[in-house]
Write an enzyme that holds these catalytic residues in place. Structure first.
Site, PDB file in Angstrom:
ATOM      1  N   HIS A  71      -9.427   1.169   5.187  1.00 59.51           N
ATOM      2  CA  HIS A  71      -8.123   1.340   5.836  1.00 59.51           C
ATOM      3  C   HIS A  71      -8.296   2.257   7.046  1.00 59.51           C
ATOM      4  O   HIS A  71      -9.070   3.208   7.009  1.00 59.51           O
ATOM      5  CB  HIS A  71      -7.102   1.932   4.859  1.00 59.51           C
ATOM      6  CG  HIS A  71      -5.716   1.901   5.407  1.00 59.51           C
ATOM      7  ND1 HIS A  71      -5.256   2.840   6.307  1.00 59.51           N
ATOM      8  CD2 HIS A  71      -4.705   1.020   5.234  1.00 59.51           C
ATOM      9  CE1 HIS A  71      -4.017   2.525   6.641  1.00 59.51           C
ATOM     10  NE2 HIS A  71      -3.654   1.438   5.998  1.00 59.51           N
TER      11      HIS A  71
ATOM     12  N   SER B  37       3.543  -2.351  10.244  1.00 58.88           N
ATOM     13  CA  SER B  37       4.997  -2.403  10.458  1.00 58.88           C
ATOM     14  C   SER B  37       5.627  -3.725  10.039  1.00 58.88           C
ATOM     15  O   SER B  37       6.556  -4.219  10.690  1.00 58.88           O
ATOM     16  CB  SER B  37       5.329  -2.075  11.920  1.00 58.88           C
ATOM     17  OG  SER B  37       4.926  -0.757  12.230  1.00 58.88           O
TER      18      SER B  37
ATOM     19  N   ASN C 257       0.871  -1.177   0.000  1.00 56.58           N
ATOM     20  CA  ASN C 257       0.000   0.000   0.000  1.00 56.58           C
ATOM     21  C   ASN C 257       0.906   1.224   0.000  1.00 56.58           C
ATOM     22  O   ASN C 257       1.530   1.533   1.013  1.00 56.58           O
ATOM     23  CB  ASN C 257      -0.886  -0.046   1.266  1.00 56.58           C
ATOM     24  CG  ASN C 257      -1.678   1.230   1.462  1.00 56.58           C
ATOM     25  OD1 ASN C 257      -1.757   2.074   0.560  1.00 56.58           O
ATOM     26  ND2 ASN C 257      -2.263   1.379   2.646  1.00 56.58           N
TER      27      ASN C 257
ATOM     28  N   GLU D 120      -6.605   4.576   8.250  1.00 55.51           N
ATOM     29  CA  GLU D 120      -6.359   6.011   8.036  1.00 55.51           C
ATOM     30  C   GLU D 120      -7.595   6.685   7.465  1.00 55.51           C
ATOM     31  O   GLU D 120      -7.856   7.850   7.719  1.00 55.51           O
ATOM     32  CB  GLU D 120      -5.137   6.200   7.127  1.00 55.51           C
ATOM     33  CG  GLU D 120      -3.845   5.937   7.883  1.00 55.51           C
ATOM     34  CD  GLU D 120      -2.685   5.450   7.034  1.00 55.51           C
ATOM     35  OE1 GLU D 120      -2.754   5.548   5.792  1.00 55.51           O
ATOM     36  OE2 GLU D 120      -1.712   4.941   7.632  1.00 55.51           O
TER      37      GLU D 120
ATOM     38  N   GLY E 260       2.678   2.026  10.765  1.00 56.95           N
ATOM     39  CA  GLY E 260       3.666   3.079  10.608  1.00 56.95           C
ATOM     40  C   GLY E 260       4.420   3.423  11.884  1.00 56.95           C
ATOM     41  O   GLY E 260       5.077   4.463  11.959  1.00 56.95           O
TER      42      GLY E 260
ATOM     43  N   LYS F  41       0.053   4.251  -0.191  1.00 59.92           N
ATOM     44  CA  LYS F  41      -0.578   5.434   0.436  1.00 59.92           C
ATOM     45  C   LYS F  41      -0.356   6.665  -0.454  1.00 59.92           C
ATOM     46  O   LYS F  41      -0.361   6.521  -1.671  1.00 59.92           O
ATOM     47  CB  LYS F  41      -0.034   5.625   1.857  1.00 59.92           C
ATOM     48  CG  LYS F  41      -0.147   4.331   2.679  1.00 59.92           C
ATOM     49  CD  LYS F  41       0.124   4.509   4.127  1.00 59.92           C
ATOM     50  CE  LYS F  41      -0.022   3.157   4.825  1.00 59.92           C
ATOM     51  NZ  LYS F  41       0.123   3.234   6.272  1.00 59.92           N
TER      52      LYS F  41
ATOM     53  N   GLU G 294      -5.174  -5.171  10.708  1.00 58.93           N
ATOM     54  CA  GLU G 294      -4.141  -4.173  10.943  1.00 58.93           C
ATOM     55  C   GLU G 294      -4.418  -3.436  12.245  1.00 58.93           C
ATOM     56  O   GLU G 294      -5.226  -2.497  12.270  1.00 58.93           O
ATOM     57  CB  GLU G 294      -4.122  -3.150   9.799  1.00 58.93           C
ATOM     58  CG  GLU G 294      -3.860  -3.735   8.436  1.00 58.93           C
ATOM     59  CD  GLU G 294      -3.323  -2.686   7.469  1.00 58.93           C
ATOM     60  OE1 GLU G 294      -2.202  -2.867   6.999  1.00 58.93           O
ATOM     61  OE2 GLU G 294      -4.012  -1.685   7.222  1.00 58.93           O
TER      62      GLU G 294
HETATM   63  P1  PGA Z   1       2.959   0.140   7.560  1.00 59.77           P
HETATM   64  O1  PGA Z   1       1.484   0.373   6.990  1.00 59.77           O
HETATM   65  O2  PGA Z   1       3.470  -1.142   6.968  1.00 59.77           O
HETATM   66  O3  PGA Z   1       3.741   1.342   7.114  1.00 59.77           O
HETATM   67  O4  PGA Z   1       2.835   0.041   9.055  1.00 59.77           O
HETATM   68  C1  PGA Z   1       0.609  -0.715   6.815  1.00 59.77           C
HETATM   69  C2  PGA Z   1      -0.714  -0.218   6.274  1.00 59.77           C
HETATM   70  O5  PGA Z   1      -1.150   0.870   6.653  1.00 59.77           O
HETATM   71  O6  PGA Z   1      -1.338  -0.905   5.447  1.00 59.77           O
END
Ligand code: PGA
Length: 250
Positions: free
Chosen positions: A93, A208, A10, A95, A169, A12, A163
């Site tokens: 997601h 992560s 992803n 976010e 992140g 983003k 997740e």
């Molecule tokens: P990350 O993000 O691997 O940077 O923690 C995962 C995600 O948001 O899908």
């Protein structure tokens, strides 16, 4: 039953046209990895070009609207993604759930629109750190799954991504044991809702994931792949994760 693993990246809000250069080495690794699937979800601006050039990699969007067309300035429909050559789309997601206040009902409508348009929906669920600290992680995840899962979903049309919000992140991750426990719970809930079809729905872990922890996490029962954010932006970081998934699928 062990399902074919999917390693999905992803990007983003990262990536300019020059970033598409990463797709060639990722595609070579994906083609060499015969036992797993690989996908990249770039920003909308790159979807068509990525789909036209990606060899061995499925291309996905990062969100879609629940409607097919209409007066929704700035949004993208599932049909538009299909038309641009995408085969997958991430919905729900964290976010977007937090910044755009998307509810479980919104996410379910998006997943339904995606499936209707012929896309595979990658439906994200995950608890907050407060919920985990209060011992309510399982309840929170089960309730999100119940609220956002289309009842017509099948193993071919939908994928779950677990997740934990606090792991995205941050470099912090649950232990393999905690991941295993949650994936087991999600599997049971999928079977509860979808019947035997729930056995075929892949459950990815995200939050992560790096080349350092991928092999460990991908070896956990009921972890059918990974959704990778930061470590999917360059082939140098993403290819070792593809290789780890292939190796644990022996
Ligand atoms: P990350 O993000 O691997 O940077 O923690 C995962 C995600 O948001 O899908």
């Amino acid at each position: 039953m062990s399902l074919r693993k999917l390693v999905a990246g992803n990007w983003k809000m990262n990536g300019l046209r020059i970033s598409l250069g990463e797709l060639a080495p990722i595609g070579r690794a994906a083609t060499a990895a015969k036992r797993i699937d690989v996908a990249i979800c770039p920003p909308f601006t790159l979807v068509a070009q990525a789909a036209a050039n990606a060899d061995g990699i499925a291309i996905g969007g990062q969100d879609c609207h629940f409607a097919t067309t209409g007066a929704y300035t700035g949004y993208i429909s599932a049909d538009m993604l299909t038309d641009a050559g995408a085969s997958h789309v991430i919905v729900g997601h964290s976010e977007r759930r937090s910044a755009n206040h998307e509810t479980d009902a919104d996410v379910r409508a998006k997943a339904e629109a995606a499936m209707e348009a012929g896309l595979v929906a990658i439906l994200c669920i995950g608890e907050t750190d407060k919920q985990r600290d209060a011992g309510r992680a399982g309840l929170a995840v089960a309730s999100q799954l119940d609220g956002s899962l289309p009842r017509t979903a099948t193993g071919d049309t939908l994928i779950i991504a677990y997740e934990p919000r606090w792991a995205i992140g941050t470099g912090r991750t649950p232990s393999s044991g905690e991941i295993g426990e949650m994936h087991k719970l999600i599997r049971a809930k999928l079977i509860d809702i979808l019947g035997t079809e729930g056995v075929r729905v892949r459950i990815l872990y995200g939050g992560s994931v790096t080349s350092h922890n991928a092999a460990e996490f991908l070896s956990v029962p009921d972890v059918d792949g990974a959704l990778v954010g930061g470590a999917s932006l360059t082939a140098a970081q993403f290819v070792p994760i593809i290789e780890a998934a292939e190796n644990v699928s022996q």
